[in-house]
Design an enzyme around this catalytic site. Structure first.
Site, PDB file in Angstrom:
ATOM      1  N   CYS A   1       0.948  -1.241   0.003  1.00  0.00           N
ATOM      2  CA  CYS A   1      -0.071   0.081  -0.143  1.00  0.00           C
ATOM      3  C   CYS A   1       0.784   1.184   0.058  1.00  0.00           C
ATOM      4  CB  CYS A   1      -0.999   0.102   1.328  1.00  0.00           C
ATOM      5  SG  CYS A   1      -1.959  -1.518   1.208  1.00  0.00           S
TER       6      CYS A   1
ATOM      7  N   HIS B   1      -3.433   6.996   2.587  1.00  0.00           N
ATOM      8  CA  HIS B   1      -3.682   5.707   2.261  1.00  0.00           C
ATOM      9  C   HIS B   1      -5.016   5.602   2.984  1.00  0.00           C
ATOM     10  CE1 HIS B   1      -4.290   1.875   1.176  1.00  0.00           C
ATOM     11  NE2 HIS B   1      -3.775   1.125   2.429  1.00  0.00           N
TER      12      HIS B   1
ATOM     13  N   ASN C   1     -10.469  -0.046   0.833  1.00  0.00           N
ATOM     14  CA  ASN C   1      -8.874  -0.108   0.860  1.00  0.00           C
ATOM     15  C   ASN C   1      -8.400  -0.590  -0.693  1.00  0.00           C
ATOM     16  OD1 ASN C   1      -6.016  -0.448   0.764  1.00  0.00           O
ATOM     17  ND2 ASN C   1      -6.172  -1.362   3.005  1.00  0.00           N
TER      18      ASN C   1
HETATM   19  O1  UT7 Z   1      -3.554  -1.615   3.706  1.00  0.00           O
HETATM   20  C1  UT7 Z   1      -3.292  -2.182   4.870  1.00  0.00           C
HETATM   21  C2  UT7 Z   1      -4.296  -3.463   5.141  1.00  0.00           C
HETATM   22  N1  UT7 Z   1      -4.623  -3.475   6.628  1.00  0.00           N
HETATM   23  C3  UT7 Z   1      -5.223  -2.683   7.340  1.00  0.00           C
HETATM   24  O2  UT7 Z   1      -5.281  -1.308   7.132  1.00  0.00           O
HETATM   25  C4  UT7 Z   1      -5.551  -3.281   8.732  1.00  0.00           C
HETATM   26  C5  UT7 Z   1      -5.845  -2.335   9.761  1.00  0.00           C
HETATM   27  N2  UT7 Z   1      -6.647  -2.931  10.687  1.00  0.00           N
HETATM   28  C6  UT7 Z   1      -8.184  -2.612  10.961  1.00  0.00           C
HETATM   29  O3  UT7 Z   1      -8.310  -1.939  10.124  1.00  0.00           O
HETATM   30  C7  UT7 Z   1      -8.994  -3.216  12.125  1.00  0.00           C
HETATM   31  O4  UT7 Z   1      -8.040  -3.928  12.921  1.00  0.00           O
HETATM   32  C8  UT7 Z   1      -9.872  -4.314  11.430  1.00  0.00           C
HETATM   33  C9  UT7 Z   1     -11.023  -3.502  10.786  1.00  0.00           C
HETATM   34  C10 UT7 Z   1      -9.283  -5.103  10.326  1.00  0.00           C
HETATM   35  C11 UT7 Z   1     -10.563  -4.979  12.479  1.00  0.00           C
HETATM   36  O5  UT7 Z   1     -11.334  -3.976  13.409  1.00  0.00           O
HETATM   37  P1  UT7 Z   1     -10.779  -4.093  15.040  1.00  0.00           P
HETATM   38  O6  UT7 Z   1     -11.651  -3.015  15.606  1.00  0.00           O
HETATM   39  O7  UT7 Z   1      -9.209  -3.991  15.091  1.00  0.00           O
HETATM   40  O8  UT7 Z   1     -11.560  -5.490  15.488  1.00  0.00           O
HETATM   41  P2  UT7 Z   1     -11.051  -6.785  16.161  1.00  0.00           P
HETATM   42  O9  UT7 Z   1      -9.838  -7.641  14.878  1.00  0.00           O
HETATM   43  O10 UT7 Z   1      -9.951  -6.615  17.433  1.00  0.00           O
HETATM   44  O11 UT7 Z   1     -12.143  -7.811  16.461  1.00  0.00           O
HETATM   45  C12 UT7 Z   1     -12.980  -7.377  17.021  1.00  0.00           C
HETATM   46  C13 UT7 Z   1     -14.157  -8.257  16.949  1.00  0.00           C
HETATM   47  C14 UT7 Z   1     -13.863  -9.570  17.065  1.00  0.00           C
HETATM   48  O12 UT7 Z   1     -14.728 -10.351  17.725  1.00  0.00           O
HETATM   49  P3  UT7 Z   1     -14.681 -10.837  19.172  1.00  0.00           P
HETATM   50  O13 UT7 Z   1     -13.293 -11.613  19.518  1.00  0.00           O
HETATM   51  O14 UT7 Z   1     -14.383  -9.622  20.060  1.00  0.00           O
HETATM   52  O15 UT7 Z   1     -15.782 -11.663  19.762  1.00  0.00           O
HETATM   53  C15 UT7 Z   1     -13.599 -10.223  15.660  1.00  0.00           C
HETATM   54  O16 UT7 Z   1     -13.987 -11.526  15.388  1.00  0.00           O
HETATM   55  O17 UT7 Z   1     -14.946  -8.339  15.712  1.00  0.00           O
HETATM   56  C16 UT7 Z   1     -14.984  -9.367  15.007  1.00  0.00           C
HETATM   57  N3  UT7 Z   1     -14.886  -9.139  13.807  1.00  0.00           N
HETATM   58  C17 UT7 Z   1     -16.055  -9.039  12.952  1.00  0.00           C
HETATM   59  N4  UT7 Z   1     -17.365  -8.817  13.264  1.00  0.00           N
HETATM   60  C18 UT7 Z   1     -18.307  -8.596  12.165  1.00  0.00           C
HETATM   61  C19 UT7 Z   1     -13.789  -9.119  12.843  1.00  0.00           C
HETATM   62  N5  UT7 Z   1     -14.156  -9.019  11.732  1.00  0.00           N
HETATM   63  C20 UT7 Z   1     -15.588  -8.830  11.604  1.00  0.00           C
HETATM   64  C21 UT7 Z   1     -16.533  -8.427  10.764  1.00  0.00           C
HETATM   65  N6  UT7 Z   1     -17.791  -8.458  10.967  1.00  0.00           N
HETATM   66  N7  UT7 Z   1     -16.224  -8.435   9.192  1.00  0.00           N
END
Ligand code: UT7
Length: 346
Positions: free
Chosen positions: A113, A250, A280
């Site tokens: 990215c 980005h 993204n």
């Molecule tokens: O170009 C670079 C590419 N990568 C990035 O930019 C990624 C950067 N990271 C992020 O944008 C965020 O970390 C995410 C959007 C990927 C995830 O958001 P988060 O607030 O960090 O959530 P998390 O991974 O800590 O997950 C929180 C909860 C989890 O459930 P539990 O364990 O709390 O029950 C996940 O299983 O949200 C759950 N979860 C979802 N729920 C509904 C993860 N993905 C999803 C989803 N829909 N799509």
């Protein structure tokens, strides 16, 4: 020192839109979760016949037309992508052929990215050194081909698209500095390590061909790394965050953009955001956002425009540009040693 101006910008997205409601039918997720955690409402997905080079070519044609430059006048084409049509030829070479850019050299840049910032920095250095006068710089991706559509942790984030700009040698404008960084020791936090050519009849590839990541770790890193890269770039140019006219970051997650803006004390109108419509798009996100900002009239002559990115590698960085479309110095902003001194950096 030879300066450079952005003579024209173009963007292209595939027609098909995948909404959060569509994703609710594919994986266990919700529109509300996606909007709250990422800011994304929809993304565009390439049709079966479309590839990164066809998207890139469409964006490039718009940029050239707006620049009123003939493809035969281009000296170089640089395409940033992580999803090239194949290992080779490069996407840049395919665009060169499509445009009929008969005099242009062509190569791709892969810094995930961070690709577009790296490609643009490269282009400005070619012009600054007097090695090229007109360069097409592109960021283009079909990330939908390396997304695991069964993994809700990643599939809600990404989309396809392309952005392009024509850089031209000028009397005024160009980079005030840039910072490019990498930490390959963190390669396991964000990667797609396999070759994606091998797919079965359903279009599924081996698992290692898909984007895999540690979302929360990348999130934390992104805010900190982009903030530091911007601070370093600004300090090299002896400017403060309040002197940025437009930050074009980005577009990975709205909360990441807000985190950077907050850390730098930026006003909301200082940051360009269009993630809600495209998700993204990796290398394409910055040129697409830059193009949209220009279309909205947000890039006036002499504006200080900051770009920042992060991604797989890990790789990250920032760039500061003095915006020039006409190449004619505006009366008010060319005086003083600050600009001249900072141009030597980067
Ligand atoms: O170009 C670079 C590419 N990568 C990035 O930019 C990624 C950067 N990271 C992020 O944008 C965020 O970390 C995410 C959007 C990927 C995830 O958001 P988060 O607030 O960090 O959530 P998390 O991974 O800590 O997950 C929180 C909860 C989890 O459930 P539990 O364990 O709390 O029950 C996940 O299983 O949200 C759950 N979860 C979802 N729920 C509904 C993860 N993905 C999803 C989803 N829909 N799509």
């Amino acid at each position: 020192m030879i300066h450079c101006r952005v003579a024209g910008l173009g963007r292209y997205v595939p027609e098909h839109i995948l909404t959060n409601a569509d994703l609710e039918r594919m994986v266990e997720t919700s529109d509300q979760w996606i909007i709250d955690r990422t800011g994304i409402e929809e993304r565009h997905i390439a049709a079966p016949g479309e590839t990164t080079s066809t998207l890139a070519l469409a964006a490039a044609r718009v940029a050239l037309e707006r620049a009123a430059i003939d493809a035969a006048e281009l000296d170089l084409i640089i395409a940033a992508t992580t999803t090239p049509d194949g290992l080779f030829p490069s996407v840049a070479s395919l665009v060169q052929d499509g445009l009929g850019a008969s005099r242009a050299g062509a190569f791709d840049v892969n810094a995930a990215c961070m690709g577009f910032v790296s490609a643009l920095a490269t282009g400005t250095q070619f012009i600054g050194a007097g090695s090229a006068r007109r360069i097409l710089v592109i960021g283009a991706e079909v990330l939908s081909r390396i997304v695991n559509w069964q993994d809700r942790g990643t599939c809600v984030l990404f989309g396809d698209g392309a952005g392009a700009l024509v850089l031209e040698a000028a009397e005024f404008g160009g980079p005030l500095g840039f910072v490019l960084r990498s930490d390959g020791a963190r390669r396991d936090q964000l990667f797609a390590s396999g070759l994606c050519g091998a797919r079965d009849a359903e279009g599924n590839g081996p698992l290692d061909c898909y984007i895999q990541m540690d979302g929360p770790a990348i999130f934390k890193f992104a805010v900190q790394a982009m903030t530091e890269a911007l601070r370093e770039t600004l300090s090299g140019a002896r400017l403060g965050p309040d002197e940025i006219d437009l930050l074009v970051p980005h577009q990975a997650n709205l909360r990441i953009i807000q985190g950077v803006a907050k850390a730098l004390g930026l006003r909301p109108e200082q940051a360009m955001v269009n993630i809600q419509k495209y998700g993204n798009t990796s290398s394409a996100s910055i040129p697409m956002a830059l193009c949209e900002a220009a279309e909205q009239g947000r890039l006036r002559e002499g504006a200080r425009v900051a770009l920042c990115g992060f991604g797989g590698g890990l790789a990250w960085g920032a760039m500061l540009l003095e915006w020039s479309t006409s190449g004619i110095p505006p009366a008010a902003s060319t005086s003083g040693g600050r600009m001249t001194a900072s141009r030597a950096g980067g």
